[in-house]
Enzyme design. Structure first.
Site, PDB file in Angstrom:
ATOM      1  CG  ASN A   1       3.013 -37.918  38.744  1.00 15.06           C
ATOM      2  OD1 ASN A   1       4.089 -37.398  39.001  1.00 15.06           O
ATOM      3  ND2 ASN A   1       2.071 -38.097  39.650  1.00 15.06           N
TER       4      ASN A   1
ATOM      5  CB  CYS B   1       8.801 -20.552  36.313  1.00 12.60           C
ATOM      6  SG  CYS B   1      10.597 -20.759  36.165  1.00 12.60           S
TER       7      CYS B   1
ATOM      8  CD  GLN C   1       4.183 -20.273  30.498  1.00 12.78           C
ATOM      9  OE1 GLN C   1       5.394 -20.464  30.456  1.00 12.78           O
ATOM     10  NE2 GLN C   1       3.352 -21.085  31.148  1.00 12.78           N
TER      11      GLN C   1
ATOM     12  CE  LYS D   1       2.781 -25.891  32.987  1.00 13.35           C
ATOM     13  NZ  LYS D   1       3.676 -26.080  34.119  1.00 13.35           N
TER      14      LYS D   1
ATOM     15  CG  ASN E   1       2.599 -30.202  33.802  1.00  8.17           C
ATOM     16  OD1 ASN E   1       3.310 -29.240  34.020  1.00  8.17           O
ATOM     17  ND2 ASN E   1       3.030 -31.249  33.130  1.00  8.17           N
TER      18      ASN E   1
END
Length: 484
Positions: free
Chosen positions: A210, A108, A79, A147, A208
């Protein structure tokens, strides 16, 4: 052989991976990835790498990827964070032979990402993202993945995902929180957003958010229809999460430390992992928590880990029949289990009850001594506030600096070119100009050089010699000024 795309890429290259370890800065290093793979993880990401630094710094490449090549560590996705198409692609070209795909970090939410202009702070710049992914998809021999974090609005999130797919993204990981949901304000991730994205795109989707145990993984797949589920904090507290087990903490810690001996990493990474693994136990043995924070060697960390193990084994030996875990935990503190992050008010009460009782300041106990919105301050900011009660962290009160016309960094207040020192130096050197504001005197030194050459002409009679020396002198002066 043409590179695989979409479903074929997920099925063949990624081996239909369902259980994924997230990219985590300073936490998803090779040793931790190998531990996670031994206990059920089917796909791992490297920590986020800075594309510009990766491109220019051979040591950074070696330390973060090249030296970590390991046959067991596949499939692997590297990444990068980036905001420039050319820089991103050039960095990816240097990494593509060591991985199965390149991921662009668009998730991010931290302040460093805001300052660097990458991660979730690019999610409104769709034209830039399209250019980055299009170029990467064209130039790279491996697929490009992304992502992302969601927008509050589901429809906008869906359009965002479709735009990335159209640009050439071959797999999408959706973190079901907005960029504002972080730290004490993290809250619950929205699986509804993830489900909507999954239905709207034709490429594989990972979820992505929980994820604390294997049943969460299974429920997420069932509710959202995603191809796989990614875990970050859940994995850090229990690396056997994807096995559906809750092992003894010291078993995981000892196995990790053995891997670190074979594949060394910075001591700060190792310490951080043990703080996560032993999180609940270190609330009980505060003195050992302090020792772990201070230790300077790997052997010292091993010793603290051994002492924690002995303390827990003593507790087990003295345990009464029918005794239940304390502090509302599902298991005893020496068993790997999730850490449920409390909200600001809950954390304040939690530390008020436990931290001050034992005369030890809890992790967030400083919040009790603040007022108003202080509960939203980080631990470091709270400490600064204690030292200086008049200090304010309100961004609106910070001085605003004018930006460099060239790169966006703060410009010099007296710069004749309205630039930062770095950009000013390049321009002044190129144009043989002065900038007194930055102390750059290329023109002055050049003129002095010519004056000196003129005064020497009476000594050096041959014209060719004069011209040659003048050229050499000019070059030397410009170089000297450039180095100053």
């Amino acid at each position: 052989m043409p590179k695989l795309r979409g479903e074929a890429f997920w099925r063949e290259t990624l081996r239909s991976a369902h259980y994924v370890v997230a990219p985590m800065v300073d936490q998803s290093e090779l040793a931790w990835r190998l531990l996670s793979r031994r206990h059920g993880a089917q796909l791992c990401y490297t920590p986020m790498l800075h594309a510009q630094v990766f491109l220019r710094d051979a040591n950074y490449r070696r330390e973060n990827l090249y030296d970590e090549a390991c046959p067991e560590d596949r499939p692997l996705i590297v990444q990068f964070c980036a905001n420039d198409p050319e820089v991103f692609v050039q960095a990816a070209l240097l990494a593509q032979d060591y991985c199965d795909a390149i991921d662009l970090n668009l998730g991010c939410p931290q302040m460093i990402a805001k300052r660097g202009h990458y991660g979730a702070f690019l999610q409104e710049e769709w034209d830039l993202l399209q250019r980055m992914i299009l170029l990467a998809n064209e130039k790279l021999s491996v697929p490009i993945t992304c992502k992302i974090r969601v927008f509050p609005d589901i429809d906008k999130t869906v359009k965002y995902a479709q735009m990335l797919e159209k640009a050439g993204c071959q797999l999408l990981t959706v973190h079901g929180r907005t960029k504002e949901q972080k730290g004490p304000l993290a809250g619950v991730a929205s699986w509804e957003h993830i489900q909507a994205v999954r239905k709207a795109v034709n490429i594989p989707v990972f979820a992505n958010g929980n994820i604390q145990c294997l049943s969460d993984v299974e429920e997420c797949i069932r509710k959202t229809g995603v191809h796989g589920v990614m875990s970050a904090e859940g994995n850090l507290h229990n690396p056997a999460l994807f096995e559906g087990r809750n092992p003894l903490v010291w078993e995981m810690a000892e196995e990790y430390l053995e891997i670190v001996r074979k594949y060394p990493c910075p001591l700060s990474y190792v310490r951080a992992h043990l703080f996560k693994l032993w999180h609940h136990t270190l609330q009980v043995y505060q003195q050992l928590r302090e020792e772990l924070a201070k230790v300077k060697t790997l052997e010292g960390i091993v010793d603290v880990n051994r002492e924690l193990k002995l303390r827990c084994q003593e507790e087990i030996a003295n345990q009464k029949e029918g005794e239940k875990p304390k502090e509302g935990l599902p298991f005893f503190h020496w068993i790997c289990q999730p850490y449920i992050r409390p909200g600001p008010k809950e954390r304040c009460r939690e530390n008020g009850d436990s931290g001050t009782e034992k005369g030890v300041r809890g992790k967030r106990a400083l919040e009790e001594e603040e007022d108003g919105n202080s509960e939203l301050l980080s631990k470091n900011k709270q400490k600064k506030k204690l030292r200086n009660p008049n200090k304010s962290f309100d961004p609106s009160l910070k001085p605003k600096y004018a930006k460099c016309d060239q790169c966006g960094n703060p410009k010099g207040t007296k710069c004749v070119f309205n630039m930062c020192r770095g950009c000013c130096k390049k321009r002044a050197y190129k144009e043989v100009a002065d900038c007194p504001g930055h102390g750059l005197l290329f023109k002055t030194k050049y003129e002095k050089s010519l004056s000196w050459q003129h005064s020497q002409r009476g000594i050096q009679t041959p014209e060719i010699s004069q011209r040659g020396d003048a050229e050499v002198g000019e070059t030397a002066v410009l170089k000297e000024a450039g180095d100053s």
